[in-house]
Design a protein around this motif. Structure first.
Motif, PDB file in Angstrom:
ATOM      1  N   ILE A  23       0.953  -1.301  -0.099  1.00 17.72           N
ATOM      2  CA  ILE A  23      -0.003   0.129   0.016  1.00 17.72           C
ATOM      3  C   ILE A  23       0.722   1.288  -0.147  1.00 17.72           C
ATOM      4  CG2 ILE A  23      -1.581   1.447   1.385  1.00 17.72           C
ATOM      5  CD1 ILE A  23      -2.975  -1.002   2.484  1.00 17.72           C
ATOM      6  N   VAL A  24       0.445   2.241  -0.761  1.00 15.30           N
ATOM      7  CA  VAL A  24       1.110   3.612  -0.624  1.00 15.30           C
ATOM      8  C   VAL A  24      -0.002   4.551  -0.546  1.00 15.30           C
ATOM      9  CG1 VAL A  24       2.312   5.124  -2.266  1.00 15.30           C
ATOM     10  CG2 VAL A  24       2.493   2.973  -2.619  1.00 15.30           C
ATOM     11  N   LEU A  25       0.148   5.498   0.607  1.00 17.45           N
ATOM     12  CA  LEU A  25      -1.002   6.420   1.182  1.00 17.45           C
ATOM     13  C   LEU A  25      -0.775   7.624   0.576  1.00 17.45           C
ATOM     14  CD1 LEU A  25      -1.357   4.133   3.255  1.00 17.45           C
ATOM     15  CD2 LEU A  25      -1.207   5.786   4.986  1.00 17.45           C
ATOM     16  N   ASP A  26      -1.869   8.472   0.613  1.00 18.72           N
ATOM     17  CA  ASP A  26      -1.597   9.803   0.024  1.00 18.72           C
ATOM     18  C   ASP A  26      -0.415  10.606   0.556  1.00 18.72           C
ATOM     19  OD1 ASP A  26      -5.011   9.674   1.041  1.00 18.72           O
ATOM     20  OD2 ASP A  26      -4.295   8.826  -0.972  1.00 18.72           O
ATOM     21  N   ALA A  27       0.186  11.045  -0.363  1.00 15.03           N
ATOM     22  CA  ALA A  27       1.392  11.868  -0.078  1.00 15.03           C
ATOM     23  C   ALA A  27       1.141  12.946   1.247  1.00 15.03           C
ATOM     24  CB  ALA A  27       1.983  12.585  -1.068  1.00 15.03           C
TER      25      ALA A  27
ATOM     26  N   THR B 107       6.315   3.068   5.466  1.00 13.91           N
ATOM     27  CA  THR B 107       5.029   3.887   5.277  1.00 13.91           C
ATOM     28  C   THR B 107       4.773   4.326   6.556  1.00 13.91           C
ATOM     29  OG1 THR B 107       4.362   2.582   3.723  1.00 13.91           O
ATOM     30  CG2 THR B 107       2.751   3.903   4.609  1.00 13.91           C
ATOM     31  N   ILE B 108       5.159   5.755   6.899  1.00 15.42           N
ATOM     32  CA  ILE B 108       4.724   6.326   8.087  1.00 15.42           C
ATOM     33  C   ILE B 108       3.683   7.514   8.080  1.00 15.42           C
ATOM     34  CG2 ILE B 108       5.880   7.470  10.178  1.00 15.42           C
ATOM     35  CD1 ILE B 108       8.678   6.110   9.347  1.00 15.42           C
ATOM     36  N   VAL B 109       2.845   7.274   8.875  1.00 16.75           N
ATOM     37  CA  VAL B 109       1.752   8.350   8.905  1.00 16.75           C
ATOM     38  C   VAL B 109       1.965   9.544   9.818  1.00 16.75           C
ATOM     39  CG1 VAL B 109      -0.867   9.012   9.223  1.00 16.75           C
ATOM     40  CG2 VAL B 109       0.060   6.814   8.233  1.00 16.75           C
ATOM     41  N   ARG B 128     -11.457   5.537   2.712  1.00 17.94           N
ATOM     42  CA  ARG B 128     -11.037   4.666   1.935  1.00 17.94           C
ATOM     43  C   ARG B 128     -11.788   3.420   2.165  1.00 17.94           C
ATOM     44  NH1 ARG B 128      -6.533   4.475  -1.097  1.00 17.94           N
ATOM     45  NH2 ARG B 128      -8.236   3.538  -2.370  1.00 17.94           N
ATOM     46  N   GLN B 129     -12.587   3.264   3.312  1.00 16.60           N
ATOM     47  CA  GLN B 129     -13.200   2.088   3.736  1.00 16.60           C
ATOM     48  C   GLN B 129     -13.726   1.260   2.640  1.00 16.60           C
ATOM     49  OE1 GLN B 129     -14.887  -0.166   7.374  1.00 16.60           O
ATOM     50  NE2 GLN B 129     -13.540   1.463   7.085  1.00 16.60           N
TER      51      GLN B 129
END
Lengths: 84, 279
Positions: A23-27, B107-109, B128-129
């Motif tokens: 998965i790639v998340l929104d920038a 991948t770090i939020v 995005r559910q």
């Protein structure tokens, strides 16, 4: 032919996926890295070397299956010949 | 395979501070899972971090609290440890929750504009559910397998020459020419051989795609042109299928392996890293 998760080749397959797939998340909500992560280049190159050494028995961790292709650095073309 | 999870490792202060960011400002994402409750998976994360879920609706994000900075290292062992830990957490979540959408390494939020990282994770899951649930439904009960097919180029080149009167003639001319002329003939011959090999590789690629596609639920295929030097991996496939059907795929691969000049590497089962987005 049985699938395997053992050996340098399988390790490269797994780590390849973790580094470039998934998965790639929104920038706007993630920390982004400029350019290719250093860990990706060094590790893949090192692992490709490790796989070769495994096959020749140099690392003493057992031989990879005979005939198994050596892992290659990236440089794949996803385009290539058109698929039906 | 070492995907049982990295052991707990002391994080040196130098490494933490060199990564920048304050502790706890980010959420490192391992995967999305079909689970609606807050759950703890234990200290199985990168650097021994506690892994837990942030739920929203019918889904959750599997995370650990991290500084808002990416994991970087020039030390191969350190980097490999991190990657193995990431793989280990995704595997554990796969076992515990059934179906997961694996995230990419690093991948770090982060938090932003007054909203914390955890909040951002949660709102992302809600927004995005539908799409995420769709994707999970497609992946339910399936695993990813990797297939790489290598080709023995020198053997193939010899075959190509043997089977082409034109190329045999060119080779004859080359052998019976003066050195200068022979060099030019060699250039021409090598170009012709390479073109013919590329054409054959392309035909083989299509054939193998068809054979493999018939045995899988979904397929990602990549290829590269033969570069004329020795044994080379030409094709790489990511296959999505039920584990019970892997034997059928294995039969096809066995037939390819038995073909002159081809060798196959078959790995897996893996969590479905390559199938988290629509193809």
């Amino acid at each position: 032919m049985e699938p395997t998760r053992e050996g340098g080749g399988a390790l490269v397959d797994l780590l390849d996926r973790i580094l470039v797939r998934g998965i790639v998340l929104d920038a706007d909500i993630i920390i982004s890295l400029a350019g290719v992560p250093l860990v990706a280049l060094n590790l893949r190159a090192a692992l490709a070397g490790a796989e070769t050494m495994l096959r020749r028995g140099a690392l003493g961790r057992g031989e990879a299956p005979r005939g198994a292709p050596e892992p290659e650095p990236r440089g794949w073309s996803p385009a290539g010949p058109a698929l039906r | 395979m070492g995907t049982e999870g990295a052991g707990v490792r002391e994080v040196s202060l130098r490494e933490v501070s060199s990564r920048g960011g304050e502790a706890g400002e980010g959420r490192y994402l391992y995967c999305v899972a079909e689970e609606g409750e807050r759950r703890a998976l234990g200290p199985i994360g990168i650097d021994g971090n506690q892994v837990y879920t942030i739920p929203a609706g019918r889904l959750c994000a599997v995370v650990h609290e991290s500084p808002a900075a990416p994991y970087r290292s020039e030390d191969r062992e350190v980097a490999e440890g991190w990657l193995r830990a990431h793989a280990g957490v995704v595997e554990a979540a796969w076992e515990v929750f059934g179906t997961v959408l694996p995230a990419r390494f690093n991948t770090i939020v982060r938090g932003r504009e007054g909203r914390g990282a955890a909040e951002n994770v949660e709102s992302w899951l809600r927004e995005r559910q539908g799409a995420l649930l769709d994707r999970i439904a497609r992946l339910r009960g399936k695993a990813e397998y990797g297939v790489q097919i290598a080709w023995d180029a020198p053997g193939a080149a010899a075959q190509v020459i043997a089977q082409s009167p034109e190329l045999r003639r060119l080779e004859e001319e080359m052998r019976s020419s003066s050195p200068g002329l022979a060099y030019l003939y060699r250039q021409k011959l090598e170009r012709a051989i390479r073109a013919e090999m590329e054409a054959r590789a392309e035909v083989r690629f299509r054939d193998f795609c068809d054979l493999i596609r018939a045995r899988v639920a979904d397929l990602r295929a990549e290829w590269r042109k033969p570069d004329g030097g020795g044994r080379q991996v030409l094709m790489s496939f990511s296959c999505l299928l039920r584990r019970e059907e892997a034997a059928g795929l294995g039969e096809v691969l066995e037939r390819i392996q038995e073909m002159e000049g081809f060798s196959v590497r078959f790995t897996g089962p893996w969590p479905p890293y390559s199938f988290v987005a629509p193809g």
